[in-house]
Design a protein around this motif. Structure first.
Motif, PDB file in Angstrom:
ATOM      1  N   UNK A 259       0.830  -1.204   0.000  1.00 17.60           N
ATOM      2  CA  UNK A 259       0.000   0.000   0.000  1.00 17.60           C
ATOM      3  C   UNK A 259       0.867   1.258   0.000  1.00 17.60           C
ATOM      4  N   UNK A 260       0.227   2.417   0.175  1.00 24.06           N
ATOM      5  CA  UNK A 260       0.969   3.680   0.110  1.00 24.06           C
ATOM      6  C   UNK A 260       2.027   3.793   1.202  1.00 24.06           C
ATOM      7  N   UNK A 261       1.836   3.097   2.317  1.00 24.95           N
ATOM      8  CA  UNK A 261       2.798   3.139   3.423  1.00 24.95           C
ATOM      9  C   UNK A 261       3.843   2.032   3.313  1.00 24.95           C
ATOM     10  N   UNK A 262       3.901   1.366   2.132  1.00 26.46           N
ATOM     11  CA  UNK A 262       4.835   0.260   1.886  1.00 26.46           C
ATOM     12  C   UNK A 262       4.593  -0.930   2.805  1.00 26.46           C
ATOM     13  N   UNK A 263       3.372  -1.068   3.287  1.00 24.46           N
ATOM     14  CA  UNK A 263       3.014  -2.244   4.062  1.00 24.46           C
ATOM     15  C   UNK A 263       2.609  -3.357   3.097  1.00 24.46           C
ATOM     16  N   UNK A 264       3.130  -4.550   3.312  1.00 22.50           N
ATOM     17  CA  UNK A 264       2.839  -5.671   2.415  1.00 22.50           C
ATOM     18  C   UNK A 264       1.440  -6.193   2.698  1.00 22.50           C
ATOM     19  N   UNK A 265       0.610  -6.174   1.668  1.00 22.67           N
ATOM     20  CA  UNK A 265      -0.761  -6.657   1.794  1.00 22.67           C
ATOM     21  C   UNK A 265      -0.900  -8.109   1.352  1.00 22.67           C
ATOM     22  N   UNK A 266      -0.031  -8.535   0.430  1.00 27.27           N
ATOM     23  CA  UNK A 266      -0.077  -9.913  -0.061  1.00 27.27           C
ATOM     24  C   UNK A 266       1.208 -10.201  -0.834  1.00 27.27           C
ATOM     25  N   UNK A 267       1.735 -11.405  -0.665  1.00 31.47           N
ATOM     26  CA  UNK A 267       2.924 -11.814  -1.402  1.00 31.47           C
ATOM     27  C   UNK A 267       4.169 -11.820  -0.529  1.00 31.47           C
ATOM     28  N   UNK A 268       5.157 -12.597  -0.962  1.00 33.14           N
ATOM     29  CA  UNK A 268       6.388 -12.760  -0.203  1.00 33.14           C
ATOM     30  C   UNK A 268       7.599 -12.670  -1.128  1.00 33.14           C
ATOM     31  N   UNK A 269       8.758 -12.372  -0.550  1.00 32.49           N
ATOM     32  CA  UNK A 269      10.012 -12.398  -1.306  1.00 32.49           C
ATOM     33  C   UNK A 269      10.368 -13.834  -1.665  1.00 32.49           C
ATOM     34  N   UNK A 270      10.999 -14.011  -2.814  1.00 31.67           N
ATOM     35  CA  UNK A 270      11.501 -15.313  -3.212  1.00 31.67           C
ATOM     36  C   UNK A 270      12.931 -15.444  -2.700  1.00 31.67           C
ATOM     37  N   UNK A 271      13.180 -16.500  -1.952  1.00 33.38           N
ATOM     38  CA  UNK A 271      14.499 -16.764  -1.379  1.00 33.38           C
ATOM     39  C   UNK A 271      14.846 -18.231  -1.612  1.00 33.38           C
ATOM     40  N   UNK A 272      16.015 -18.640  -1.130  1.00 34.75           N
ATOM     41  CA  UNK A 272      16.388 -20.050  -1.248  1.00 34.75           C
ATOM     42  C   UNK A 272      15.437 -20.926  -0.440  1.00 34.75           C
ATOM     43  N   UNK A 273      14.939 -20.383   0.669  1.00 33.23           N
ATOM     44  CA  UNK A 273      14.028 -21.149   1.514  1.00 33.23           C
ATOM     45  C   UNK A 273      12.578 -21.054   1.013  1.00 33.23           C
ATOM     46  N   UNK A 274      12.247 -19.957   0.326  1.00 36.10           N
ATOM     47  CA  UNK A 274      10.877 -19.748  -0.176  1.00 36.10           C
ATOM     48  C   UNK A 274      10.937 -19.542  -1.687  1.00 36.10           C
ATOM     49  N   UNK A 275      10.579 -20.563  -2.436  1.00 38.01           N
ATOM     50  CA  UNK A 275      10.797 -20.556  -3.886  1.00 38.01           C
ATOM     51  C   UNK A 275       9.730 -19.806  -4.668  1.00 38.01           C
ATOM     52  N   UNK A 276       8.630 -19.434  -4.040  1.00 32.16           N
ATOM     53  CA  UNK A 276       7.578 -18.745  -4.775  1.00 32.16           C
ATOM     54  C   UNK A 276       6.741 -17.888  -3.840  1.00 32.16           C
ATOM     55  N   UNK A 277       6.123 -16.865  -4.427  1.00 27.76           N
ATOM     56  CA  UNK A 277       5.201 -16.022  -3.686  1.00 27.76           C
ATOM     57  C   UNK A 277       3.797 -16.614  -3.769  1.00 27.76           C
ATOM     58  N   UNK A 278       2.994 -16.332  -2.779  1.00 24.70           N
ATOM     59  CA  UNK A 278       1.589 -16.764  -2.818  1.00 24.70           C
ATOM     60  C   UNK A 278       0.774 -15.935  -3.805  1.00 24.70           C
ATOM     61  N   UNK A 279       1.356 -14.849  -4.304  1.00 25.01           N
ATOM     62  CA  UNK A 279       0.700 -13.963  -5.281  1.00 25.01           C
ATOM     63  C   UNK A 279       1.554 -13.983  -6.551  1.00 25.01           C
ATOM     64  N   UNK A 280       0.982 -14.419  -7.684  1.00 17.36           N
ATOM     65  CA  UNK A 280       1.799 -14.533  -8.897  1.00 17.36           C
ATOM     66  C   UNK A 280       0.930 -14.595 -10.142  1.00 17.36           C
ATOM     67  N   UNK A 281       1.554 -14.318 -11.284  1.00 15.68           N
ATOM     68  CA  UNK A 281       0.996 -14.592 -12.601  1.00 15.68           C
ATOM     69  C   UNK A 281       1.845 -15.670 -13.258  1.00 15.68           C
ATOM     70  N   UNK A 282       1.269 -16.372 -14.229  1.00 12.06           N
ATOM     71  CA  UNK A 282       2.023 -17.385 -14.975  1.00 12.06           C
ATOM     72  C   UNK A 282       1.928 -17.112 -16.472  1.00 12.06           C
ATOM     73  N   UNK A 283       3.066 -17.154 -17.152  1.00  9.01           N
ATOM     74  CA  UNK A 283       3.094 -17.011 -18.611  1.00  9.01           C
ATOM     75  C   UNK A 283       3.989 -18.086 -19.210  1.00  9.01           C
ATOM     76  N   UNK A 284       3.685 -18.461 -20.431  1.00 13.73           N
ATOM     77  CA  UNK A 284       4.510 -19.429 -21.151  1.00 13.73           C
ATOM     78  C   UNK A 284       4.509 -19.051 -22.633  1.00 13.73           C
ATOM     79  N   UNK A 285       5.687 -19.058 -23.227  1.00 10.69           N
ATOM     80  CA  UNK A 285       5.792 -18.730 -24.643  1.00 10.69           C
ATOM     81  C   UNK A 285       6.967 -19.454 -25.268  1.00 10.69           C
TER      82      UNK A 285
END
Length: 285
Positions: A259-285
């Motif tokens: 949000x405007x105060x830089x508070x995380x409302x949804x999603x996480x950083x991708x790290x070695x321990x966390x391979x994906x965010x709970x919020x994402x889009x998928x594309x394939x080409x």
């Protein structure tokens, strides 16, 4: 002499064809006469002695962002009506409740008989639960209504183009990826964000930010350089940024909404321990 005769014959044929064209301006066979020739008609709703035609570049209604075009044909004259006023309400009929989805106003285009807007369907229909498209339109001061059940499907490739979720602030959001043609390069990338304020009202959200981290799950979950997080653009009312795609294949665009105060409302950083965010889009080409 033969050349002169041939020239006169050619001119005569040309004049004849030109005359026929000028006397048949309403012919649907004339090149460029149908402004929707390159689009697919998704449905034609028969009501009030009109045919309300809905078109898209896609071959059907799908979850996520749908740009739609509407035309109204007068059945008595077989002609399309110009400068009508049209509103719509997409409605999902679930087993225990009903709700709408993010959608725009309908506006006229450069062609006065073609109207344009968008709908963001956040879920597909199924045999027990379905979408309806209700339209109200006015022609010369007379108001009409038309409603039809429509089939909304998930994308054929199964890739995620829309997220509907509860943020950490207790509000429900809909985040939709704008269509684009991905290439091996740094691509312009955009999305639209809406807040669900009621079952019927999904206003756009301004001035938040969306972090992106594209990864290739099938290639060691590697990322890419030169990505630009999405920020709100007041002109387009979209969140604009850039996504770098370094090879073809499946990419998961991990997201983090703030949000405007830089508070995380949804999603996480991708790290070695966390391979994906709970919020994402998928594309394939």
């Amino acid at each position: 002499m033969k050349n002169i005769k041939f020239l006169f014959a050619t001119l005569a044929v040309t004049a004849f064809l030109t005359s026929c064209s000028n006397n048949d301006d309403n012919s649907p066979l004339l090149v460029g006469e149908n402004p929707m020739a390159d689009y697919n008609m998704l449905t034609s709703i028969e009501a009030n002695s009109h045919a309300i035609e809905v078109y898209s570049e896609k071959d059907g209604f799908t979850i996520g962002y749908n740009e739609l075009f509407v035309r109204i044909k007068d059945a008595s004259t077989d002609s399309y009506i110009e400068n009508a006023e049209i509103t719509w309400i997409p409605m999902m009929h679930m087993l225990e409740k009903m709700h709408s989805c993010p959608n725009s106003e309908i506006s006229t285009t450069e062609n006065a008989s073609v109207y344009n807007g968008f709908v963001v369907f956040q879920m597909p229909g199924n045999p027990e639960e379905y979408w309806e498209l209700a339209l109200e339109y006015s022609i010369n001061g007379q108001t009409y209504n038309a409603t039809e059940r429509i089939e909304v499907k998930a994308p054929a490739d199964g890739r995620k183009t829309v997220n509907s979720f509860m943020g950490s602030d207790g509000s429900r959001y809909v985040l939709a990826m704008m269509p684009f043609a991905p290439e091996v390069k740094v691509n312009d990338f955009s999305a639209m964000l809406f807040k669900m304020e009621s079952m019927m009202y999904f206003p756009p959200v301004e001035d938040y930010s969306i972090g992106i981290d594209p990864r290739m799950p099938g290639m060691g979950n590697h990322s890419s350089p030169n990505n630009v997080d999405l920020s709100f653009d007041a002109v387009s009312k979209r969140y604009m940024g850039k996504v770098s795609l370094t090879m073809t294949g499946y990419w998961k665009i991990n997201l983090k909404l703030m949000n405007e105060a830089d508070e995380v409302l949804m999603g996480e950083d991708v790290t070695e321990e966390n391979e994906e965010s709970s919020l994402f889009f998928g594309i394939e080409f």
